[in-house]
Scaffold this motif. Structure first.
Motif, PDB file in Angstrom:
ATOM      1  N   LEU A 105       0.875  -1.048  -0.046  1.00 48.05           N
ATOM      2  CA  LEU A 105       0.357  -0.199   0.473  1.00 48.05           C
ATOM      3  C   LEU A 105       0.897   1.574   0.245  1.00 48.05           C
ATOM      4  N   SER A 106       0.914   1.959  -0.786  1.00 44.59           N
ATOM      5  CA  SER A 106       1.293   3.538  -0.979  1.00 44.59           C
ATOM      6  C   SER A 106       1.394   4.277   0.133  1.00 44.59           C
ATOM      7  N   SER A 107       2.370   4.805  -0.038  1.00 40.74           N
ATOM      8  CA  SER A 107       2.235   5.527   1.546  1.00 40.74           C
ATOM      9  C   SER A 107       1.572   7.086   1.488  1.00 40.74           C
ATOM     10  N   ASP A 108       0.702   7.670   0.375  1.00 48.49           N
ATOM     11  CA  ASP A 108      -0.523   8.110   0.047  1.00 48.49           C
ATOM     12  C   ASP A 108      -2.317   7.184   0.728  1.00 48.49           C
ATOM     13  N   ASP A 109      -2.043   6.394   0.334  1.00 45.40           N
ATOM     14  CA  ASP A 109      -3.394   5.277   0.308  1.00 45.40           C
ATOM     15  C   ASP A 109      -3.124   5.426   1.797  1.00 45.40           C
ATOM     16  N   GLN A 110      -1.643   4.538   2.369  1.00 50.22           N
ATOM     17  CA  GLN A 110      -1.992   4.844   4.235  1.00 50.22           C
ATOM     18  C   GLN A 110      -2.328   5.921   4.840  1.00 50.22           C
TER      19      GLN A 110
END
Length: 862
Positions: free
Chosen positions: A539-544
């Motif tokens: 999961l990307s940092s933005d999605d996190q």
């Protein structure tokens, strides 16, 4: 001793019977010369369960025989046949044998003396084919009345139509029994479940009628003649779906020979022939389903006590299907109700009966469904299997887009509707197709794994794409919100599938769900869904960050005080690019959380920073939402004029961009700030008009809350009381909000005004538990003070003293007006304040006049 039944007095002149003996003989008189078994008599005469172990029937029969039989050791009046039951053949009934003989002669004349057949049709056999009711009858009274009305009217052919387990056979037997009891003619019950051919149909019908053919006789002709000789009558054909063509040709032939013959068929499929009337049987309504479940539970475990909410959960899970409810209730013999309810979530098909007398297809729910499944074509089975991945039903559009049959799905769905394997419910955008939960699970289990998997992937992709478009339009177009509301269950199913596969795009889909969750209530599992998405690898940092921000949004919207562990969610946020839209979203979330903590000044400072960043980035909708957040903080700080300026800016920004749902929220807050009644109502009406267009339940709820508080201020107590009761009922449906605490505190003040002290304690305690020390402590402080008054008046002076000690801790820096209001409340406890001095001081402040009036009433016990 009641007056003797006239029938008994005529048949047995001068004989005295006890009340129970009269009831027994009276019931046997009404059975029209058929046998009544012991279980039936226990239920109908004594009101016992048919399974009761007792010799009451035998002993009563023995006493009656001693009174009525010429030779009790060789009974000729009250007869019994081993394995059948009891039958009454009272004096004066000897003419029955003459009637039988005359009937035989008429049959012989019709059929021909020289034919190689024997026609056996005796009065004893009339009605003997009806299925025995082994359990108490529950529900279906309207359907019973409607069916009898149709059959006694113009309907010569009535089909009871319904899916697996809805109780068609049971109702048909009850209709036939009522037909006999009302003396409308004879009735025959023909079970066709084992018949598969034309010959099998006529042979089964001949057996029921007592027509025995020898040699090469035309059985169908003999049956037609036999029925003609017995007209009028009711012929019940049970389970005709596998013989639809045969029955469609046979019934007109039967009715042409006997114009007064009525035919009642049970089927899972319409026969689609001329003259057919159809009575569709839906599952039981919730109240009837609960009654049936409780009755069957009592039968297996007498005296059992069941939690009403869990019973309702079981009934809803089983869609009110009678067979499923009966099989589930039987499980209570060895399974606790709560465990049964949990097991049914995914294993409805496991329900089965251990009764030795259970009919094959009714011995388990799976077998009942399998009976219909096997009659489907391969294409129909595949469509039903693919639809099993839908939740909440499918529209024609979604079905055609996702199912293999494409545009042909509509035709297949129509066929499944006719076969009672699908249901169609009208909706705002057209028909929605769904199956009973038991059928859905069966179809899923009996569809190949690769077919299911492919359908689920197409389902997830299609609904994720549509959810993205709907979320983007949510603030601008009612249609966007409508799709998310109507398809919420399907979107959640898509999210589950993507999360299970570990697809990173699940984060975007979870984010798209948030607006409808905010406006239409927060499901208790939403936080868990977010955690499941956060557990997806890669999961990307933005999605996190997005998922963590949504968790903060949920926490700030929950109907409970802020907790220290909530701060862990904020701390778990990764670094966000400063000035990015995610940063603005983070600022708004943290500002709202600070408000929940009561740290309004810090929350306001963050909101003002968020406004600047959103304006710099050109994110107008986000800017409007930040203006609302700033206005809320100022409103709680009692800086109402400044709050109004921010709310009006939010209105202008949202309206200019066309984000009318945001404008609805802002207009509602404008109305809450205005003192002028006309201006306030104008603002609330604008908010209400927009909220209705978007079906935004949260805004409508807030508008009602404002109106309730204004009614309270204006002294319109009855109207305010009604509105608060409505608000309390709505809170759970709309979703928890901190505003629920405010509502309960205000309603608690209303209880004081009405002199309802115990209710006031309950409302104020509940409200304070929800709000914590938010609203800069003003509402918290006054709520505690009002609670102290309510406790005094309800007789809990010690509790009031403890409450006022807490008020002292919360009363810092809130201004002289609040302090004086608190002193007014404290004066109700002897020794805390000088009541006369406080009242004199409060009367000098016009803003406290209303409170003085309320508390003077409380003091006098009004």
């Amino acid at each position: 001793m009641s007056a003797i039944d006239p029938r008994l007095a005529e048949a047995f002149p001068g004989v005295a019977f006890t009340r129970v003996e009269q009831a027994l003989l009276g019931y046997l008189f009404g059975t029209r010369h058929r046998y009544a078994n012991k279980g039936e008599l226990l239920r109908e005469v004594w009101g016992y369960s048919p399974k009761t172990r007792t010799r009451t029937v035998e002993s009563t029969v023995q006493r009656v025989r001693a009174k009525i039989e010429p030779n009790p050791s060789k009974p000729a009046v009250l007869l019994n046949v081993r394995g059948q039951g009891y039958q009454l053949n009272p004096p004066g009934a000897q003419g029955v044998s003459e009637e039988i003989e005359a009937l035989r002669k008429r049959l012989a004349a019709l059929i021909g003396e020289g034919q190689t057949i024997v026609a056996v049709l005796t009065a004893e056999e009339l009605g003997a084919s009806l299925p025995v009711e082994r359990d108490a009858w529950v529900g279906r009274e309207p359907a019973l009345a409607e069916a009898l009305q149709l059959l006694c009217g113009t309907a010569q052919w009535l089909t009871l139509l319904g899916g697996p387990g809805v109780g068609k056979t049971r109702l048909a037997g009850r209709i036939a029994r009522a037909w006999l009891n009302e003396e409308r003619g004879d009735a025959w019950f023909c079970d066709l479940s084992e018949a598969r051919t034309v010959d099998a149909f006529w042979s089964q019908l001949a057996r029921v009628l007592g027509v025995v053919a020898v040699g090469q006789s035309d059985v169908s002709a003999l049956v037609v003649r036999a029925l003609a000789a017995r007209s009028p009558g009711l012929l019940v054909l049970d389970n005709v779906e596998q013989l639809a063509d045969v029955v469609a040709r046979a019934v007109p032939r039967l009715q042409s020979a006997s114009a007064e013959l009525r035919v009642l068929a049970t089927s899972r499929e319409r026969l689609r022939v001329g003259g057919e009337h159809v009575l569709a049987l839906d599952p039981l309504v919730e109240a009837e389903g609960q009654a049936l479940f409780l009755a069957r539970a009592e039968a297996v475990r007498p005296g059992i006590e069941l939690d009403a909410d869990t019973v309702n959960r079981v009934v809803r899970r089983l869609d009110g299907v009678p067979l499923a409810l009966e099989l589930a209730a039987a499980r209570l013999r060895f399974t606790p109700l709560e465990q049964l309810a949990e097991r049914l979530d995914e294993h409805i098909g496991e329900l089965a009966s251990d009764r030795r007398d259970a009919i094959g297809r009714q011995s388990s729910l799976a077998q009942a469904i399998a009976w219909s499944w096997e009659l489907l074509s391969a294409d129909e089975q595949q469509l039903l299997g693919e639809l099993s991945g839908f939740r909440g039903g499918a529209t024609l559009e979604s079905m055609a887009a996702i199912c293999t049959a494409g545009e042909e799905s509509q035709l297949l769905a129509g066929a499944l509707l006719d076969k009672s394997m699908l249901r169609a419910v009208p909706g705002p955008t057209g028909l929605r197709f769904s199956s009973l939960e038991s059928v859905r699970q069966f179809a899923r289990e009996h569809t190949q794994a690769d077919v299911r998997s492919s359908a689920s992937a197409r389902h997830a992709a299609w609904f994720a794409l549509r959810a993205e478009a709907a979320a983007a339009a949510y603030d601008f177009s009612p249609e966007g919100g409508r799709f998310l509301r109507d398809e919420l269950d399907n979107v959640l199913a898509a999210l589950e599938h993507m999360t299970w596969l570990g697809v990173p795009q699940a984060a975007a889909l979870a984010n798209h769900l948030w607006p409808v969750q905010l406006s239409h209530g927060l499901p208790s599992d939403y936080l868990q869904r977010l955690d499941q998405v956060l557990a997806i690898p890669d999961l990307s940092s933005d999605d996190q960050a997005l998922m963590q921000l949504r968790k903060i949004d949920v926490l700030t919207s929950l109907d409970r005080p802020f907790r220290s562990d909530d701060q862990d969610v904020v701390e778990a946020l990764p670094e966000l690019p400063e000035g990015s839209i995610l940063d603005v979203q983070h600022i708004k979330a943290k500002a709202l959380m600070l408000q929940r903590e009561g740290r309004l000044a810090e929350g306001l400072e963050l909101s003002l920073r968020g406004i600047r960043l959103a304006a710099q980035g050109g994110w107008v909708v986000r800017e409007a939402k930040m203006e609302v957040a700033a206005g809320v903080a100022l409103h709680y700080l009692l800086r109402v004029d400044e709050a109004l300026e921010h709310y009006r800016r939010a209105v202008d920004l949202a309206t200019g961009l066309g984000a009318l749902r945001v404008a609805a929220v802002a207009w509602g807050n404008v109305g809450a700030c205005l003192d002028d009644p006309d201006a306030r109502e104008e603002a609330l009406q604008k908010a209400e008009e927009l909220a209705l267009r978007f079906d935004d339940l949260a805004v409508l709820h807030s508008i009602k809350s404002v109106r309730a508080s204004r009614c309270l201020e204006a002294g319109q107590l009855e109207e305010a009381d009604t509105l608060y009761e409505e608000l309390f009922d709505e809170v759970r449906r709309v979703g928890g909000r901190a505003v629920a605490g405010t509502q309960r505190v205000n309603a608690g003040l209303l209880s004081l005004m009405l002199g309802r002290w115990d209710e006031g304690v309950s409302r104020l305690s509940g409200g304070l538990a929800r709000i914590g020390r938010q609203s800069s402590g003003v509402l918290w402080t006054l709520g505690l003070a009002y609670l102290g008054v309510a406790q005094v008046r309800s007789g809990d002076e010690e509790g009031a003293r403890q409450t006022f000690e807490r008020v002292g801790l919360a009363d810092e820096g809130l201004g002289p007006q609040v302090g004086l209001a608190v002193r007014l409340c404290r004066a109700h406890v002897p020794g805390l304040e000088d009541l006369d001095a406080v009242l004199d001081a409060a009367r000098q402040d016009p803003a406290l006049a209303g409170l003085v009036q309320i508390l003077e009433g409380a003091t006098s016990g009004a």
